[in-house]
Design a protein around this motif. Structure first.
Motif, PDB file in Angstrom:
ATOM      1  N   LYS A   1       7.351  14.845  11.632  1.00 50.36           N
ATOM      2  CA  LYS A   1       7.187  13.526  11.028  1.00 50.36           C
ATOM      3  C   LYS A   1       6.560  12.528  12.004  1.00 50.36           C
ATOM      4  CE  LYS A   1       8.386  14.180   6.810  1.00 50.36           C
ATOM      5  NZ  LYS A   1       7.368  14.016   5.745  1.00 50.36           N
ATOM      6  N   ALA A   2       6.818  12.705  13.285  1.00 52.75           N
ATOM      7  CA  ALA A   2       6.124  11.879  14.281  1.00 52.75           C
ATOM      8  C   ALA A   2       4.639  12.217  14.298  1.00 52.75           C
ATOM      9  CB  ALA A   2       6.741  12.099  15.660  1.00 52.75           C
ATOM     10  N   SER A   3       4.318  13.481  14.116  1.00 51.85           N
ATOM     11  CA  SER A   3       2.922  13.913  14.091  1.00 51.85           C
ATOM     12  C   SER A   3       2.176  13.324  12.900  1.00 51.85           C
ATOM     13  CB  SER A   3       2.852  15.440  14.044  1.00 51.85           C
ATOM     14  OG  SER A   3       3.378  16.012  15.216  1.00 51.85           O
ATOM     15  N   VAL A   4       2.861  13.154  11.782  1.00 53.96           N
ATOM     16  CA  VAL A   4       2.232  12.560  10.599  1.00 53.96           C
ATOM     17  C   VAL A   4       1.753  11.144  10.900  1.00 53.96           C
ATOM     18  CG1 VAL A   4       2.696  11.676   8.272  1.00 53.96           C
ATOM     19  CG2 VAL A   4       3.441  13.969   8.899  1.00 53.96           C
ATOM     20  N   VAL A   5       2.558  10.399  11.639  1.00 55.75           N
ATOM     21  CA  VAL A   5       2.179   9.025  12.002  1.00 55.75           C
ATOM     22  C   VAL A   5       0.894   9.030  12.828  1.00 55.75           C
ATOM     23  CG1 VAL A   5       2.848   6.977  13.320  1.00 55.75           C
ATOM     24  CG2 VAL A   5       4.542   8.159  11.896  1.00 55.75           C
ATOM     25  N   MET A   6       0.850   9.889  13.842  1.00 63.84           N
ATOM     26  CA  MET A   6      -0.336   9.926  14.703  1.00 63.84           C
ATOM     27  C   MET A   6      -1.556  10.464  13.963  1.00 63.84           C
ATOM     28  SD  MET A   6      -1.920   9.233  17.346  1.00 63.84           S
ATOM     29  CE  MET A   6      -0.522   8.450  18.161  1.00 63.84           C
ATOM     30  N   MET A   7      -1.354  11.464  13.106  1.00 60.60           N
ATOM     31  CA  MET A   7      -2.455  12.002  12.332  1.00 60.60           C
ATOM     32  C   MET A   7      -3.071  10.913  11.451  1.00 60.60           C
ATOM     33  SD  MET A   7      -2.437  14.975   9.419  1.00 60.60           S
ATOM     34  CE  MET A   7      -1.477  13.899   8.356  1.00 60.60           C
ATOM     35  N   SER A   8      -2.230  10.106  10.830  1.00 58.90           N
ATOM     36  CA  SER A   8      -2.710   9.036   9.964  1.00 58.90           C
ATOM     37  C   SER A   8      -3.507   8.010  10.758  1.00 58.90           C
ATOM     38  CB  SER A   8      -1.530   8.357   9.257  1.00 58.90           C
ATOM     39  OG  SER A   8      -0.839   9.273   8.430  1.00 58.90           O
ATOM     40  N   LYS A   9      -3.034   7.667  11.946  1.00 58.64           N
ATOM     41  CA  LYS A   9      -3.754   6.726  12.792  1.00 58.64           C
ATOM     42  C   LYS A   9      -5.126   7.287  13.191  1.00 58.64           C
ATOM     43  CE  LYS A   9       0.277   4.439  14.878  1.00 58.64           C
ATOM     44  NZ  LYS A   9      -0.041   3.065  14.433  1.00 58.64           N
TER      45      LYS A   9
ATOM     46  N   PHE B   1       1.753  -1.214  -3.865  1.00 56.42           N
ATOM     47  CA  PHE B   1       1.105  -2.173  -2.973  1.00 56.42           C
ATOM     48  C   PHE B   1      -0.045  -1.533  -2.208  1.00 56.42           C
ATOM     49  CE2 PHE B   1       1.074  -3.593   1.534  1.00 56.42           C
ATOM     50  CZ  PHE B   1       0.503  -4.849   1.366  1.00 56.42           C
ATOM     51  N   LEU B   2       0.177  -0.353  -1.665  1.00 53.71           N
ATOM     52  CA  LEU B   2      -0.855   0.301  -0.855  1.00 53.71           C
ATOM     53  C   LEU B   2      -2.011   0.835  -1.704  1.00 53.71           C
ATOM     54  CD1 LEU B   2       1.382   2.224   1.705  1.00 53.71           C
ATOM     55  CD2 LEU B   2      -0.075   0.238   2.153  1.00 53.71           C
ATOM     56  N   LEU B   3      -1.739   1.189  -2.953  1.00 57.81           N
ATOM     57  CA  LEU B   3      -2.797   1.677  -3.838  1.00 57.81           C
ATOM     58  C   LEU B   3      -3.625   0.548  -4.444  1.00 57.81           C
ATOM     59  CD1 LEU B   3      -0.932   4.516  -5.809  1.00 57.81           C
ATOM     60  CD2 LEU B   3      -2.819   4.827  -4.178  1.00 57.81           C
ATOM     61  N   ASP B   4      -3.099  -0.655  -4.440  1.00 62.27           N
ATOM     62  CA  ASP B   4      -3.772  -1.795  -5.044  1.00 62.27           C
ATOM     63  C   ASP B   4      -5.129  -2.043  -4.370  1.00 62.27           C
ATOM     64  OD1 ASP B   4      -4.491  -4.671  -5.635  1.00 62.27           O
ATOM     65  OD2 ASP B   4      -2.599  -4.553  -6.745  1.00 62.27           O
ATOM     66  N   GLU B   5      -6.125  -2.311  -5.176  1.00 59.74           N
ATOM     67  CA  GLU B   5      -7.466  -2.576  -4.647  1.00 59.74           C
ATOM     68  C   GLU B   5      -7.485  -3.790  -3.722  1.00 59.74           C
ATOM     69  OE1 GLU B   5     -10.115  -2.966  -7.920  1.00 59.74           O
ATOM     70  OE2 GLU B   5     -10.501  -0.818  -8.068  1.00 59.74           O
ATOM     71  N   ASN B   6      -6.605  -4.748  -3.977  1.00 65.84           N
ATOM     72  CA  ASN B   6      -6.563  -5.951  -3.168  1.00 65.84           C
ATOM     73  C   ASN B   6      -5.918  -5.727  -1.802  1.00 65.84           C
ATOM     74  OD1 ASN B   6      -7.768  -7.707  -5.117  1.00 65.84           O
ATOM     75  ND2 ASN B   6      -5.834  -7.692  -6.249  1.00 65.84           N
ATOM     76  N   THR B   7      -5.250  -4.589  -1.629  1.00 70.49           N
ATOM     77  CA  THR B   7      -4.715  -4.236  -0.316  1.00 70.49           C
ATOM     78  C   THR B   7      -5.822  -3.483   0.413  1.00 70.49           C
ATOM     79  OG1 THR B   7      -2.523  -4.009  -1.327  1.00 70.49           O
ATOM     80  CG2 THR B   7      -2.786  -3.157   0.904  1.00 70.49           C
ATOM     81  N   SER B   8      -6.766  -4.241   0.930  1.00 70.35           N
ATOM     82  CA  SER B   8      -8.001  -3.639   1.443  1.00 70.35           C
ATOM     83  C   SER B   8      -8.207  -3.828   2.943  1.00 70.35           C
ATOM     84  CB  SER B   8      -9.207  -4.214   0.698  1.00 70.35           C
ATOM     85  OG  SER B   8      -9.198  -5.631   0.754  1.00 70.35           O
ATOM     86  N   TYR B   9      -7.248  -4.474   3.615  1.00 74.83           N
ATOM     87  CA  TYR B   9      -7.409  -4.712   5.056  1.00 74.83           C
ATOM     88  C   TYR B   9      -6.243  -4.100   5.834  1.00 74.83           C
ATOM     89  CZ  TYR B   9      -9.195  -7.228   9.143  1.00 74.83           C
ATOM     90  OH  TYR B   9      -9.739  -7.557  10.359  1.00 74.83           O
ATOM     91  N   MET B  10      -5.639  -3.100   5.252  1.00 76.85           N
ATOM     92  CA  MET B  10      -4.482  -2.457   5.884  1.00 76.85           C
ATOM     93  C   MET B  10      -4.784  -0.982   6.060  1.00 76.85           C
ATOM     94  SD  MET B  10      -0.519  -2.545   4.663  1.00 76.85           S
ATOM     95  CE  MET B  10       0.778  -1.857   5.688  1.00 76.85           C
ATOM     96  N   THR B  11      -4.890  -0.544   7.302  1.00 69.99           N
ATOM     97  CA  THR B  11      -5.136   0.873   7.557  1.00 69.99           C
ATOM     98  C   THR B  11      -4.631   1.233   8.951  1.00 69.99           C
ATOM     99  OG1 THR B  11      -6.802   2.633   7.312  1.00 69.99           O
ATOM    100  CG2 THR B  11      -7.449   0.713   8.613  1.00 69.99           C
ATOM    101  N   GLY B  12      -4.257   2.488   9.127  1.00 69.52           N
ATOM    102  CA  GLY B  12      -3.826   2.988  10.419  1.00 69.52           C
ATOM    103  C   GLY B  12      -2.488   2.467  10.891  1.00 69.52           C
ATOM    104  N   THR B  13      -1.640   2.085   9.959  1.00 68.84           N
ATOM    105  CA  THR B  13      -0.363   1.513  10.364  1.00 68.84           C
ATOM    106  C   THR B  13       0.784   2.109   9.548  1.00 68.84           C
ATOM    107  OG1 THR B  13       0.761  -0.567  10.897  1.00 68.84           O
ATOM    108  CG2 THR B  13      -0.382  -0.450   8.780  1.00 68.84           C
TER     109      THR B  13
END
Length: 235
Positions: A150-158, A212-224
């Motif tokens: 599960k720690a690896s999932v975080v780093m993979m996503s980043k 919230f994350l799927l919403d088109e307006n949530t467009s400036y959130m990534t890698g977190t």
């Protein structure tokens, strides 16, 4: 024909592990908003088969987003003996990594390969950010392989989020414990005592996070990471 056209106008999302506790609730929640494509071993889908994964995403392009829920989790069973971390077979580590990391990465890369843009939401755990509090369990030690994976999932996503930032938004949701009626009473009470809110997360509280994350307006959130844990990690 009119009905089919209406259905096709919905954006498509994929939910892996769609028949599990969280996946099934998400599938139900998003059913009226999106055209939901569920993937699960219970439906005959082997997400450890890379050829199947590649074929599925090749045949189902134009996907708005994917929620990756499938995972292997080691849970206490009645009558099972406690095994020390220094004593478990090394092969058990491989099982966690194969399902929770390698398979998850394979799904993510196939989604990226066959789509021009989109949203990827992976799921980690409190135990992927902090060491487990083993004292809340009765004669059970949470497996090291789960925390490693599960720690690896975080780093993979980043990693993927920064590399493909021009077209894809890739984040990780870290969920606290979601209540199940099968939990032992002693574990339930111990868990609550370690959460400022003094309770588990209810299954109905899970979908809005992903909405919230799927919403088109949530467009400036990534890698977190979006941590929803009742305050567990604040202590």
């Amino acid at each position: 024909m009119v009905v089919n056209l209406a259905m096709s106008s919905k954006k498509k999302i994929v939910i892996t592990g769609s028949e599990g506790l969280i996946g099934s609730r998400l599938k139900e929640y998003f059913g009226s908003k999106y055209d939901v494509l569920g993937l699960d071993i219970k439906l005959g889908h082997d997400l450890q088969d890379s050829s199947f994964v590649d074929k599925f995403f090749k045949e189902n392009s134009g996907i708005h987003g994917i929620i990756v829920c499938h995972a292997y989790n080691h849970i206490p069973k009645e009558g099972s003996a406690k095994i020390e971390p220094i004593d478990f077979p090394l092969e058990e580590i491989s099982k966690f990594l194969d399902i929770n990391v390698v398979s998850v990465f394979d799904v993510c890369r196939a989604f990226i390969k066959y789509n021009d843009s989109g949203k990827i939401i992976n799921i980690s755990s409190l135990y992927g950010t902090l060491s487990p509090r083993h004292t809340i369990y009765n004669n059970f030690t949470k497996h090291l392989g789960y925390s490693l994976s599960k720690a690896s999932v975080v780093m993979m996503s980043k990693y993927l989020a920064t590399y493909y930032a021009d077209n894809f938004e890739i984040n990780t949701v870290v969920l606290g414990g979601v209540y199940e009626t099968s939990f032992e009473d002693i574990f339930t009470e111990n868990y609550k005592n370690n959460v400022p809110i003094k309770r588990f997360m209810e299954i109905g509280e899970v979908p809005p996070v992903f909405d919230f994350l799927l919403d088109e307006n949530t467009s400036y959130m990534t890698g977190t990471e979006l941590v929803i844990d009742g305050g567990w990690t604040a202590w």
